[in-house]
Design a protein around this motif. Structure first.
Motif, PDB file in Angstrom:
ATOM      1  N   ASP A  54     -51.834   7.572 -15.113  1.00 58.77           N
ATOM      2  CA  ASP A  54     -52.798   6.616 -14.591  1.00 58.77           C
ATOM      3  C   ASP A  54     -52.957   6.706 -13.080  1.00 58.77           C
ATOM      4  OD1 ASP A  54     -53.366   5.519 -17.082  1.00 58.77           O
ATOM      5  OD2 ASP A  54     -51.671   4.127 -16.964  1.00 58.77           O
ATOM      6  N   ARG A  55     -52.277   7.641 -12.437  1.00 58.88           N
ATOM      7  CA  ARG A  55     -52.359   7.791 -10.987  1.00 58.88           C
ATOM      8  C   ARG A  55     -53.372   8.881 -10.622  1.00 58.88           C
ATOM      9  NH1 ARG A  55     -50.306   3.635 -11.050  1.00 58.88           N
ATOM     10  NH2 ARG A  55     -48.089   3.154 -11.076  1.00 58.88           N
ATOM     11  N   ALA A  56     -54.266   8.555  -9.719  1.00 61.91           N
ATOM     12  CA  ALA A  56     -55.230   9.522  -9.215  1.00 61.91           C
ATOM     13  C   ALA A  56     -55.197   9.495  -7.693  1.00 61.91           C
ATOM     14  CB  ALA A  56     -56.632   9.206  -9.722  1.00 61.91           C
ATOM     15  N   LEU A  57     -55.454  10.662  -7.084  1.00 60.58           N
ATOM     16  CA  LEU A  57     -55.432  10.789  -5.637  1.00 60.58           C
ATOM     17  C   LEU A  57     -56.619  11.656  -5.223  1.00 60.58           C
ATOM     18  CD1 LEU A  57     -53.597   9.947  -3.215  1.00 60.58           C
ATOM     19  CD2 LEU A  57     -52.503  12.180  -3.424  1.00 60.58           C
ATOM     20  N   VAL A  58     -57.319  11.220  -4.158  1.00 57.83           N
ATOM     21  CA  VAL A  58     -58.524  11.909  -3.692  1.00 57.83           C
ATOM     22  C   VAL A  58     -58.425  12.127  -2.191  1.00 57.83           C
ATOM     23  CG1 VAL A  58     -61.037  11.801  -3.489  1.00 57.83           C
ATOM     24  CG2 VAL A  58     -59.911  10.843  -5.511  1.00 57.83           C
ATOM     25  N   GLY A  59     -58.718  13.352  -1.730  1.00 57.18           N
ATOM     26  CA  GLY A  59     -58.716  13.654  -0.310  1.00 57.18           C
ATOM     27  C   GLY A  59     -60.119  13.594   0.281  1.00 57.18           C
ATOM     28  N   ALA A  60     -60.208  13.103   1.534  1.00 57.72           N
ATOM     29  CA  ALA A  60     -61.463  13.096   2.299  1.00 57.72           C
ATOM     30  C   ALA A  60     -61.148  13.722   3.644  1.00 57.72           C
ATOM     31  CB  ALA A  60     -61.998  11.680   2.465  1.00 57.72           C
ATOM     32  N   VAL A  61     -61.363  15.008   3.733  1.00 59.03           N
ATOM     33  CA  VAL A  61     -60.770  15.782   4.816  1.00 59.03           C
ATOM     34  C   VAL A  61     -61.405  15.551   6.180  1.00 59.03           C
ATOM     35  CG1 VAL A  61     -62.193  17.853   4.545  1.00 59.03           C
ATOM     36  CG2 VAL A  61     -59.844  18.080   5.296  1.00 59.03           C
ATOM     37  N   LEU A  62     -62.671  15.162   6.231  1.00 59.09           N
ATOM     38  CA  LEU A  62     -63.326  15.001   7.526  1.00 59.09           C
ATOM     39  C   LEU A  62     -63.530  13.544   7.893  1.00 59.09           C
ATOM     40  CD1 LEU A  62     -65.956  17.875   7.444  1.00 59.09           C
ATOM     41  CD2 LEU A  62     -63.665  17.871   8.423  1.00 59.09           C
ATOM     42  N   ASP A  63     -62.844  12.641   7.223  1.00 57.68           N
ATOM     43  CA  ASP A  63     -62.908  11.218   7.512  1.00 57.68           C
ATOM     44  C   ASP A  63     -62.032  10.939   8.731  1.00 57.68           C
ATOM     45  OD1 ASP A  63     -63.064   8.508   7.506  1.00 57.68           O
ATOM     46  OD2 ASP A  63     -61.889   8.206   5.687  1.00 57.68           O
ATOM     47  N   GLY A  64     -62.567  11.183   9.937  1.00 59.27           N
ATOM     48  CA  GLY A  64     -61.756  11.071  11.149  1.00 59.27           C
ATOM     49  C   GLY A  64     -60.710  12.157  11.136  1.00 59.27           C
ATOM     50  N   GLN A  65     -59.443  11.784  11.127  1.00 62.20           N
ATOM     51  CA  GLN A  65     -58.369  12.761  11.013  1.00 62.20           C
ATOM     52  C   GLN A  65     -58.162  13.167   9.556  1.00 62.20           C
ATOM     53  OE1 GLN A  65     -54.722  11.003  12.390  1.00 62.20           O
ATOM     54  NE2 GLN A  65     -54.712   9.398  10.835  1.00 62.20           N
ATOM     55  N   GLY A  66     -58.838  12.463   8.648  1.00 60.62           N
ATOM     56  CA  GLY A  66     -58.677  12.696   7.223  1.00 60.62           C
ATOM     57  C   GLY A  66     -57.918  11.554   6.569  1.00 60.62           C
ATOM     58  N   THR A  67     -58.224  11.296   5.311  1.00 63.46           N
ATOM     59  CA  THR A  67     -57.526  10.255   4.550  1.00 63.46           C
ATOM     60  C   THR A  67     -57.338  10.730   3.116  1.00 63.46           C
ATOM     61  OG1 THR A  67     -59.658   9.199   4.080  1.00 63.46           O
ATOM     62  CG2 THR A  67     -58.350   8.270   5.891  1.00 63.46           C
ATOM     63  N   ALA A  68     -56.464  10.033   2.399  1.00 65.20           N
ATOM     64  CA  ALA A  68     -56.311  10.224   0.958  1.00 65.20           C
ATOM     65  C   ALA A  68     -56.365   8.845   0.316  1.00 65.20           C
ATOM     66  CB  ALA A  68     -55.003  10.923   0.634  1.00 65.20           C
ATOM     67  N   HIS A  69     -56.935   8.766  -0.865  1.00 64.88           N
ATOM     68  CA  HIS A  69     -57.192   7.483  -1.505  1.00 64.88           C
ATOM     69  C   HIS A  69     -56.536   7.457  -2.884  1.00 64.88           C
ATOM     70  CE1 HIS A  69     -60.171   6.646   1.653  1.00 64.88           C
ATOM     71  NE2 HIS A  69     -60.396   7.942   1.580  1.00 64.88           N
ATOM     72  N   ALA A  70     -55.711   6.447  -3.116  1.00 62.29           N
ATOM     73  CA  ALA A  70     -54.968   6.319  -4.374  1.00 62.29           C
ATOM     74  C   ALA A  70     -55.699   5.371  -5.314  1.00 62.29           C
ATOM     75  CB  ALA A  70     -53.558   5.811  -4.098  1.00 62.29           C
ATOM     76  N   PHE A  71     -55.687   5.703  -6.609  1.00 60.45           N
ATOM     77  CA  PHE A  71     -56.358   4.894  -7.626  1.00 60.45           C
ATOM     78  C   PHE A  71     -55.406   4.651  -8.790  1.00 60.45           C
ATOM     79  CE2 PHE A  71     -59.658   6.957  -5.260  1.00 60.45           C
ATOM     80  CZ  PHE A  71     -60.698   6.044  -5.201  1.00 60.45           C
ATOM     81  N   ASP A  72     -55.590   3.502  -9.421  1.00 61.98           N
ATOM     82  CA  ASP A  72     -54.827   3.144 -10.614  1.00 61.98           C
ATOM     83  C   ASP A  72     -55.809   3.101 -11.785  1.00 61.98           C
ATOM     84  OD1 ASP A  72     -53.231   2.148 -12.600  1.00 61.98           O
ATOM     85  OD2 ASP A  72     -52.800   0.231 -11.609  1.00 61.98           O
ATOM     86  N   LEU A  73     -55.754   4.125 -12.642  1.00 64.36           N
ATOM     87  CA  LEU A  73     -56.709   4.219 -13.747  1.00 64.36           C
ATOM     88  C   LEU A  73     -56.420   3.226 -14.860  1.00 64.36           C
ATOM     89  CD1 LEU A  73     -57.191   8.085 -14.095  1.00 64.36           C
ATOM     90  CD2 LEU A  73     -58.279   6.489 -12.521  1.00 64.36           C
ATOM     91  N   SER A  74     -55.241   2.602 -14.847  1.00 61.90           N
ATOM     92  CA  SER A  74     -54.912   1.656 -15.918  1.00 61.90           C
ATOM     93  C   SER A  74     -55.785   0.412 -15.855  1.00 61.90           C
ATOM     94  CB  SER A  74     -53.435   1.254 -15.830  1.00 61.90           C
ATOM     95  OG  SER A  74     -53.179   0.485 -14.661  1.00 61.90           O
ATOM     96  N   THR A  75     -56.472   0.200 -14.724  1.00 60.08           N
ATOM     97  CA  THR A  75     -57.357  -0.963 -14.605  1.00 60.08           C
ATOM     98  C   THR A  75     -58.703  -0.738 -15.262  1.00 60.08           C
ATOM     99  OG1 THR A  75     -58.183  -0.199 -12.461  1.00 60.08           O
ATOM    100  CG2 THR A  75     -56.246  -1.628 -12.441  1.00 60.08           C
ATOM    101  N   LEU A  76     -58.970   0.500 -15.684  1.00 57.15           N
ATOM    102  CA  LEU A  76     -60.221   0.777 -16.376  1.00 57.15           C
ATOM    103  C   LEU A  76     -60.208   0.188 -17.775  1.00 57.15           C
ATOM    104  CD1 LEU A  76     -60.907   4.516 -15.504  1.00 57.15           C
ATOM    105  CD2 LEU A  76     -62.323   2.573 -14.845  1.00 57.15           C
ATOM    106  N   VAL A  77     -61.380  -0.176 -18.268  1.00 61.94           N
ATOM    107  CA  VAL A  77     -61.500  -0.593 -19.661  1.00 61.94           C
ATOM    108  C   VAL A  77     -61.378   0.640 -20.532  1.00 61.94           C
ATOM    109  CG1 VAL A  77     -62.991  -1.648 -21.389  1.00 61.94           C
ATOM    110  CG2 VAL A  77     -62.969  -2.523 -19.035  1.00 61.94           C
ATOM    111  N   ALA A  78     -60.401   0.657 -21.431  1.00 60.74           N
ATOM    112  CA  ALA A  78     -60.154   1.852 -22.248  1.00 60.74           C
ATOM    113  C   ALA A  78     -61.232   2.011 -23.306  1.00 60.74           C
ATOM    114  CB  ALA A  78     -58.787   1.762 -22.923  1.00 60.74           C
TER     115      ALA A  78
END
Length: 491
Positions: free
Chosen positions: A374-398
């Motif tokens: 249920d863990r997802a991670l996304v990179g945004a390389v040119l967002d300033g110095q760069g960021t990564a964004h964490a998601f919890d897929l268990s909150t989705l309606v199955a």
């Protein structure tokens, strides 16, 4: 006839000019949800292009920042309060200013291992490349354990362009050296086990992944349209070339194989140049491998409303019935990440878009994606110095599904003291599954991801950190409850 031009991405160049041709489609019966991020990860020290490569395993995440001097990588840990905390920063002491340490990253939480590629490291000649292995111990934390090189290393091989970890093995791609290298761990040290050779006229090798006894490598300009090559580990511990996967109707400059990922015997392949729905909208192909070793196309995934010049499939990740696909040039180059979900053979839908308010035009959100349970991670390389964004897929309606379970879930010893074994009997599972221990207030106090399709499982869980009391052990498969057992912890 449409005129098309494609410049393949080399090390660190992030954009390409494309135009392309035909594909297929997934089913989509419901609108996609907008899933907000759980947390935004940023480095505590100066770093640029943070998020170029990401990996997630259970409750830890790894992020590469390849342009911070010679490069850096960071480990984050998700604590009991669902807060992501920076745990370690890796900076190689022997690096130079252009090593691009962090170009490829891989994390294996079960083995407490990290692998970081530095494809322009010069140890065996200019840009020969290297990969760094880090291990975590309770007493020392994260420490450098080993440095990997190709046995036939040569200048400009770029060993470490893409890396993967699975079980006791590591895979390191040398995209200019026309080979990929498998390392097997023995007595705490990785030893080169095999060199996976490139087929003739393979072209540029862009990405590689590893799962169980399989490896896959993407070659997006093979034959002008792209391909992905699969390799198989024999019982003799020899690796052999198994198959060449291509789109059912290959079209020039589709860039099929730009990104690849494996989960069990399922392969996911990005084709950023596909333009059936809209010019350069991109597509993702799902292939499944039969017990007899035959690969077949399971589905072609595209947006319900294709985004022109979105280049979906720039990055891909797969975990059983979930596929993540990054479209870095969608929304004015802000980028977008799409989650596809399967409810059964051939039944796929666009389930969600993973959204964040922290990106702007040009950020290329989705340049990298990772998925584990249920863990997802996304990179945004040119967002300033760069960021990564964490998601919890268990909150989705199955999506309603019938779980692949016909046996029972039992635990023992019961009552337990410091450890318990969960016994599971089931049919082979094709969807994401995990075990969780829940207290009387409904809180999850322990969780373990399952990474096997075996029909009989024995999973050991530590209960030392769990207070005495009565608990429920639950098997979650495909987003639904597939079995429960009562557990008593007494001391």
């Amino acid at each position: 006839m449409t005129t098309r031009c494609l410049t393949f991405i080399g090390l660190f160049a992030l954009t390409a000019a494309l135009s392309i041709a035909p594909l297929a489609q997934p089913t989509s019966s419901r609108g996609a949800e907008a899933l907000p991020s759980e947390a935004t990860l940023a480095p505590s020290t100066g770093a640029s292009n943070f998020g170029y490569a990401v990996s997630v395993s259970e409750d830890r995440a790894l992020v590469g920042a390849l342009a911070s001097g010679h490069g850096k990588a960071y480990v984050y840990r998700r604590d009991a309060a669902a807060t992501w905390v920076e745990e370690a920063e890796f900076v190689p002491s022997d690096g130079s200013g252009a090593d691009q340490f962090g170009h490829g990253v891989a994390l294996n939480e079960e083995r407490a291992l990290v692998l970081v590629g530095a494809p322009l490291h010069d140890a065996a000649g200019d840009n020969s490349g290297a990969a760094y292995v880090y291990r975590r111990s309770e007493t020392e934390g994260w420490v450098l354990s080993q440095k990997l090189f190709a046995s036939d290393a040569a200048a400009n091989d770029q060993f470490g362009n893409s890396v993967a970890l699975h079980g006791w093995r590591a895979l390191v791609l040398a995209n200019n050296g026309e080979a990929a290298y498998v390392f097997a761990e023995a007595q705490g040290e990785f030893i080169e086990e095999a060199i996976l050779p490139a087929p003739a006229a393979k072209g540029y090798w862009s990405s590689a992944h590893l799962s169980d006894s399989l490896a896959i490598i993407g070659a997006p300009d093979y034959g002008g349209h792209g391909a992905a090559f699969t390799y198989r580990l024999l019982p003799s511990h020899d690796w052999v070339a198994e198959d060449t996967l291509m789109a059912p109707s290959p079209s020039s400059l589709d860039a099929f194989g730009w990104s690849v990922a494996l989960s069990g015997e399922r392969a996911v392949i990005g084709a950023i140049g596909n333009d059936e729905g809209a010019v350069e909208s991109g597509a993702v192909y799902v292939f499944d491998r039969s017990p007899s070793g035959v690969w077949s196309l399971e589905a072609t995934l595209k947006r319900a409303i294709p985004q022109a010049s979105g280049r979906m499939g720039f990055s891909v990740a797969v975990e059983a019935n979930h596929v993540l696909a990054g479209a870095i040039t969608s929304r004015g180059h802000s980028g977008e990440v799409v989650l596809f979900e399967s409810s059964g053979p051939g039944e796929w839908r666009e389930a969600a878009t993973l959204v964040t308010t922290a990106t702007a035009p040009g950020d290329q959100y989705g340049v990298s994606v990772a998925l584990d349970g249920d863990r997802a991670l996304v990179g945004a390389v040119l967002d300033g110095q760069g960021t990564a964004h964490a998601f919890d897929l268990s909150t989705l309606v199955a999506t309603p599904q019938t779980p692949d379970i016909t046996g029972e879930l039992t635990v023992g010893p019961n009552p337990a003291r410091d450890a318990v074994t969960v016994f599971i009997a089931r049919q082979p599972a094709s969807r994401a599954a995990h075990i969780e221990v829940i207290d009387v207030l409904g809180r999850v106090v322990e969780r373990r991801q399952l990474r096997t399709t075996a029909t009989e499982l024995e999973v050991s869980l530590s209960t030392r950190h769990i207070a005495p009391g009565v608990y429920t052990v639950r098997l979650i498969e495909g987003g639904v409850n597939a079995g429960t057992a009562r557990l008593v912890i007494a001391r």
